[in-house]
Design a protein around this motif. Structure first.
Motif, PDB file in Angstrom:
ATOM      1  N   UNK A   1       0.875  -1.141   0.026  1.00 46.52           N
ATOM      2  CA  UNK A   1       0.410  -0.013  -0.206  1.00 46.52           C
ATOM      3  C   UNK A   1       0.572   1.357   0.224  1.00 46.52           C
ATOM      4  N   UNK A   2       0.608   2.179  -0.670  1.00 48.53           N
ATOM      5  CA  UNK A   2       1.107   3.216  -0.473  1.00 48.53           C
ATOM      6  C   UNK A   2       1.409   4.355   0.480  1.00 48.53           C
ATOM      7  N   UNK A   3       2.062   4.597   1.086  1.00 46.61           N
ATOM      8  CA  UNK A   3       2.053   5.641   1.888  1.00 46.61           C
ATOM      9  C   UNK A   3       1.406   6.287   2.220  1.00 46.61           C
TER      10      UNK A   3
ATOM     11  N   UNK B   1       2.688  -1.486   4.242  1.00 45.21           N
ATOM     12  CA  UNK B   1       2.604  -0.162   3.421  1.00 45.21           C
ATOM     13  C   UNK B   1       4.013  -0.188   3.574  1.00 45.21           C
ATOM     14  N   UNK B   2       4.246   0.394   2.652  1.00 47.41           N
ATOM     15  CA  UNK B   2       5.484   1.204   1.958  1.00 47.41           C
ATOM     16  C   UNK B   2       6.057   2.122   2.370  1.00 47.41           C
TER      17      UNK B   2
ATOM     18  N   UNK C   1       6.433  -1.139   6.423  1.00 47.48           N
ATOM     19  CA  UNK C   1       7.321  -1.193   5.824  1.00 47.48           C
ATOM     20  C   UNK C   1       8.456  -0.096   6.200  1.00 47.48           C
ATOM     21  N   UNK C   2       9.518  -0.663   6.200  1.00 49.61           N
ATOM     22  CA  UNK C   2      10.991  -0.693   6.034  1.00 49.61           C
ATOM     23  C   UNK C   2      12.226  -0.771   5.264  1.00 49.61           C
TER      24      UNK C   2
ATOM     25  N   UNK D   1       5.651  13.221  -2.219  1.00 49.10           N
ATOM     26  CA  UNK D   1       5.752  11.557  -1.192  1.00 49.10           C
ATOM     27  C   UNK D   1       4.815  10.569  -2.736  1.00 49.10           C
ATOM     28  N   UNK D   2       5.658   9.916  -2.390  1.00 49.95           N
ATOM     29  CA  UNK D   2       5.751   8.290  -3.744  1.00 49.95           C
ATOM     30  C   UNK D   2       6.259   8.637  -4.801  1.00 49.95           C
TER      31      UNK D   2
END
Length: 424
Positions: free
Chosen positions: A215-217, A255-256, A290-291, A408-409
């Motif tokens: 999933x997008x941040x 989550x990215x 996510x990291x 972002x992204x």
């Protein structure tokens, strides 16, 4: 070996690797109909053994992506040797518009040579036998032909290779997505396609097969308590409508949380996805934070302080766990920052798993031994039965600018998965 020769060798090998790919595992007995979005007959998807890999309520997940382009010699067993403290391994990537013929990776987008087909399949089976879930990721930054999504081929791939499920990495071309908000409701140009992708893949792969989402941040921002969550960009709220409608079709949200600018809070993003999925009221899966252990698309380097903050918050708030982009034998690009092994081990210890001292790979970091400092990852090294350190080679993402506020992204235009190695 001379630098020029090494570069030529690497480019030759990578050129052949860029073509076709795949994954694998054991066949199953009991079946469930898989829906196909083409005119071909639906394939039969086996459900046996999938139930034993269900996402257990109340336990933490330690998810890791495994790069098919980095597994140069599958016979060395890097995949099946991943310790069990990595609860779910997601192998990247296959194409949405993939075609698949058993025995060949051609047409799948998976970055393995056909000669390694049976070896890769056995490695996946070995990993599953240890109790680790193995998923196949579809999409990613380079594979974006979602209008030609072939769920029939995807379902056949899952069946043939014995994957426990599919991870949806819906990343259409960045400039093709635009989101706006009206009356506290986000709306995006990608809503219809994104929603259809989730519903179609779940229809083709019924439970107990796992369907997860990268999933997008900032995808759950732009509404309610998160209406003005920072940063705000063109993808704010991208996940809102698809997950509000289809969230119950998913078992896991990854989550990215590493591809937004420095205003971004991964914990706030986690909370926004929790709130969004509660709107659906039927989501019973897990959300993981996510990291990334390296400088990836946007110039952020993970620190031990961040790891501590995230782990403590996840434990204190009954969070679902963590995700690492990505698993691989790699050295830290900045002294004093954690390698992939160290990140995975950190979460293993924080979540009170066992065997946390085991490395991800027996040669963790060795792929970049003696590589130039300009090579930020062992993308610049090729293993052909032995580790070969290459000189005068840079990866595209080794020279990226730092994160840009307000974008972002946004993966810079030159960014691509590190399967492509270029001369410096």
């Amino acid at each position: 070996m001379a630098a020029a020769a090494l570069v030529s060798l690497a480019l030759l090998v990578l050129g052949s690797l860029q073509g076709e790919l795949a994954a694998a595992a054991d066949a199953h007995n009991s079946t469930a109909k898989a829906v196909h979005n083409s005119t071909a007959k639906p394939v039969q998807i086996s459900a046996r053994n999938f139930t034993s890999y269900a996402l257990t309520v109340g336990t933490k997940e330690n998810v890791g992506y495994f790069a098919s382009w980095g597994d140069w010699n599958p016979s060395q067993g890097a995949l099946s040797g991943i310790p069990t403290y990595v609860t779910t391994v997601i192998m990247a990537f296959c194409q949405p518009d993939m075609t698949f013929t058993p025995g060949s990776f051609a047409g799948t987008g998976f970055q393995y040579l056909d000669e390694n087909y049976n070896t890769v399949k056995q490695q996946i089976a070995n990993l599953k036998q240890k109790g680790t879930r193995v998923l196949i990721a579809v999409g990613g930054a380079n594979y974006a032909k979602w209008t030609a999504l072939n769920t029939g081929a995807l379902a056949s791939f899952v069946k043939e290779m014995g994957f426990n499920g599919v991870d949806i990495d819906y990343e259409p071309p960045f400039d093709s997505v635009s989101c706006t908000t009206s009356n506290d409701v986000p709306s995006c140009t990608s809503d219809a396609e994104f929603t259809n992708v989730i519903s179609s893949i779940r229809a083709a792969l019924p439970r107990p097969i796992i369907v997860s989402l990268a999933a997008y941040s900032i995808g759950a921002y732009g509404w309610g308590d998160y209406a003005t969550a920072q940063p705000i960009g063109t993808h704010t709220g991208m996940s809102y409508n698809p997950l509000k409608i289809q969230g119950d079709k998913l078992d896991l949200i990854n989550i990215m949380s590493y591809d937004a600018d420095n205003q971004y809070s991964p914990i706030t993003a986690y909370q926004s996805y929790q709130a969004l999925l509660a709107l659906n009221g039927l989501f019973s899966g897990k959300i993981v934070l996510g990291v990334s252990s390296q400088l990836e698309c946007c110039g952020h380097q993970l620190s031990y302080n961040e790891l501590t903050t995230y782990a403590n918050w996840l434990n204190a708030n009954n969070g679902g766990g963590a995700m690492l982009w990505y698993l691989g034998p790699r050295a830290a690009s900045v002294p004093g920052t954690p390698t992939s092994t160290q990140v995975a081990q950190f979460f293993c210890t924080s979540f009170s798993f066992g065997g946390c001292s085991d490395p991800l790979f027996t040669c963790d970091g060795c792929a970049s031994t003696n590589a130039l400092s300009s090579v930020m990852d062992p993308y610049g090294a090729v293993a052909l039965g032995q580790q070969v350190a290459m000189a005068s080679v840079k990866t595209v993402d080794a020279v990226l600018p730092p994160r840009n506020y307000g974008q972002p992204n946004r993966e810079p235009p030159i960014w691509t998965e590190p399967r492509f190695i270029h001369q410096g």
